[in-house]
Write a protein that holds these residues in place. Structure first.
Motif, mmCIF file in Angstrom:
data_model
loop_
_atom_site.group_PDB
_atom_site.id
_atom_site.type_symbol
_atom_site.label_atom_id
_atom_site.label_comp_id
_atom_site.label_asym_id
_atom_site.label_seq_id
_atom_site.Cartn_x
_atom_site.Cartn_y
_atom_site.Cartn_z
ATOM 1 N N UNK A 128 0.830 -1.204 0.000
ATOM 2 C CA UNK A 128 0.000 0.000 0.000
ATOM 3 C C UNK A 128 0.864 1.253 0.000
ATOM 4 N N UNK A 129 1.940 1.226 0.768
ATOM 5 C CA UNK A 129 2.845 2.379 0.851
ATOM 6 C C UNK A 129 3.439 2.706 -0.511
ATOM 7 N N UNK A 130 3.759 1.680 -1.287
ATOM 8 C CA UNK A 130 4.413 1.875 -2.583
ATOM 9 C C UNK A 130 3.426 1.939 -3.757
ATOM 10 N N UNK A 131 2.189 2.332 -3.485
ATOM 11 C CA UNK A 131 1.161 2.333 -4.542
ATOM 12 C C UNK A 131 0.790 3.756 -4.979
ATOM 13 N N UNK A 132 1.809 4.616 -5.080
ATOM 14 C CA UNK A 132 1.620 5.992 -5.584
ATOM 15 C C UNK A 132 0.692 6.829 -4.711
#
Length: 269
Positions: A128-132
């Protein structure tokens, strides 16, 4: 002596690199080909902005200003309120509008969006953190050192992740593990030699291929109707038989990312 100084000044100007923070709005495209390459434009005797109902793809709809994809109705319409949207991925809520975040997951794994503010530090899920996700216009969430952190992407020098650095056309220093202003010389092929980012994201330095090397461009005379827009990162358009700089300058980080998205789409056409 005055004549010599004047000639020297002209020589300096002729070798000045082109720096631009412009981006092209739909109304500035004068050919149907360039217009069709823009996800937010449509051609009808002239190039115009799409309205929400013109978007048939969810990803393009959610990128468009004031539009949001309604998954229940399977269509794009003007954004209403966060709670009216159900998504399959938590990160999709922010795509509906910057004021939306995902609520608790439903039994089927979906999420109902709700009003809220994203704080990168409160996100524990790496995917989730790395989903823009964006904490603010200039702060992007990224997972690093076992936690979700916000990264200032307003300047090359404040970016700490290599992927983000190179995606925004800055240069990554392997020696110092730091992000620097982009350099044309970092590209070793004519296909890659187009433009790089200046220190301030949104300002671009144009490049050109000459004598088997990529150097800073001092003109755009070699660009054609097929590569004028692409090779300038969305700052120039083919107008009256020439590659000309567009007039809009409201270029920010999110606009920069959308411009890169448009250019990538254009390259795939």
């Amino acid at each position: 002596m005055i004549a010599i100084i004047y000639i020297l000044l002209l020589m300096d100007l002729s070798f000045a690199a082109i720096s631009t923070s412009a981006f092209c709005e739909c109304s500035e495209f004068k050919t149907s080909i360039e217009c069709a390459q823009q996800y937010n434009c449509k051609w009808s005797t002239s190039c115009k902005d799409k309205i929400c109902s013109d978007f048939i793809e969810e990803s393009e709809c959610d990128r468009a200003s004031d539009c949001a994809w309604n998954d229940t109705q399977k269509k794009c319409a003007q954004f209403t309120s966060c709670s009216n949207y159900k998504v399959n991925q938590a990160s999709s809520c922010q795509l509906k509008d910057a004021t939306c975040i995902a609520g608790d997951p439903n039994p089927d794994g979906s999420y109902i969006c709700q009003n809220g503010t994203i704080l990168c530090s409160q996100i524990s899920d790496q995917k989730l953190c790395n989903s823009d996700l964006y904490q603010s216009q200039h702060e992007m969430c990224t997972y690093s050192s076992s936690s979700c952190q916000s990264v200032d992407i307003s300047k090359c020098s404040t970016i700490t992740e290599q992927f983000i650095c190179t995606s925004l056309k800055c240069s990554w220093s392997v020696t110092n593990l730091s992000c620097l202003e982009g350099t044309c010389s970092s590209y070793s092929s004519p296909d890659m030699c187009s433009y790089v980012s200046a220190e301030s994201i949104g300002t671009k330095i144009l490049c050109k291929w000459m004598d088997n090397s990529c150097i800073e461009a001092n003109d755009v005379f070699a660009l054609t109707s097929s590569n004028c827009y692409i090779n300038t990162g969305g700052s120039y358009a083919w107008i009256d038989g020439q590659c000309k700089e567009c007039h809009s300058t409201k270029f920010g980080v999110l606009v920069a990312l959308n411009a890169i998205f448009s250019v990538l789409l254009a390259l795939m056409l």
